[in-house]
Scaffold this active site. Structure first.
Site: not given
Ligand code: BJW
Length: 239
Positions: A61, A115
């Protein structure tokens, strides 16, 4: 399509996926080999991955934060923001599966990130403190930020097996839409892949835009083949 897609009295529900950000340089999930640094995407997008190796998950990420920070919206993001402006009020709603902020950078306002959001983190122990904005990069386990309760912070992302965000609002907006426009998603991840079936029940026109037909293509009234940045600006004029 012979007729204009959108008329001034329409209520438009838009669902976007990774394909809309492809022309901004952000890779899709299922293109090419679907790998990140030798790991299957599924292996870094699950609660189990987080339990096993939070450092690896944060490296994934962090790399995506870096890429998204530099990325700029493309003509498809801008065409949707302009459509929202032209329709005005609550006649436009955008649901994105993407965690980048390119829709916001383009000027979209009535949107949800079902999401999650790349630039937000939250307590991994769910201690009750709210998610918080976070643009930092975490490359080692020691550097991962801690919540006030002492637990590690995790990305504010919906992984497989977790509940998508804002589902009540999404269902409500879908019920009221007269046009559903879906852009750049493979139709392989649920519940988003089912939204077109929900829209079919209300009789909304259902249009897909992308370079290839999605897995749920038969549920659409129109499939427009092409890149979003090339197709959307022309498609979204209002009659
Ligand atoms: C272009 C383009 C250009 C290229 N222009 N287009 C068995 C059966 C049915 C369901 C399940 C099942 N087993 C498990 C499930 C449920 C599961 C699921 O769907 N699994 C599948 C693998 C089958 N789903 C879940 O677990 C979800 N939660 C859930 O269902 O909870 C229950 C519940 C439901 C409803 C209410 C309450 C509770 C959670 C799903 C979480 C998904 N998370 C991820 C990662 C996190 C976000 C991140 O890190 O970014 O979300 S996975 C990944 O896939 C990411 C994406 O948002 C998502 C969708 O991918 P997308 O956008 O479609 O990308 P691609 O790469 O697949 O496609 C790109 C498309 O773009 C392609 O079609 C290209 O052609 C196109 N394209 N260039 C336009 N220039």
């Amino acid at each position: 399509m012979a007729d204009r897609l959108i008329h001034s009295e329409d209520r438009v529900f838009v669902l976007t996926g990774a394909g809309i950000s492809a022309e901004s340089g952000l890779p899709t999930f299922r293109a090419s080999d679907g790998l990140w640094a030798g790991h299957r995407i599924e292996d870094v997008c699950t609660p189990e991955a987080w339990e096993n190796d939070p450092e690896l998950v944060w490296q994934f990420y962090s790399a995506r934060r870096e890429a998204a920070e530099k990325a700029q919206p493309n003509p498809a993001h801008r065409a949707l923001a302009e459509l929202e402006e032209r329709l005005g009020g609550d006649a436009f709603f955008l649901c994105t599966q993407n965690v980048d902020d390119l829709h916001e950078k383009a000027g979209s306002r009535r949107l949800v990130h079902m999401h999650g959001d790349l630039f937000t983190s939250r307590c991994s122990a769910e201690c009750g403190r709210p998610p918080a904005g976070d643009r930092a990069l975490y490359m080692t386990k020691e550097s991962i930020a801690r919540c006030g309760c002492g637990a590690m912070m995790r990305p504010h992302i919906v992984w497989f097996g977790e509940t998508p965000l804002e589902m009540d609002r999404i269902a409500d907006e879908l019920r009221r839409a007269t046009v559903m426009l879906v852009v750049g998603t493979s139709g392989s991840v649920y519940p988003a892949a089912n939204f077109v079936h929900w829209a079919r029940q209300t009789g909304a026109r259902r249009v897909y835009v992308g370079p290839e037909a999605p897995l749920n293509a038969t549920a659409f009234t129109h499939v427009v083949t092409g890149k979003a940045g090339e197709v959307l600006p022309g498609l979204l004029s209002i009659e």
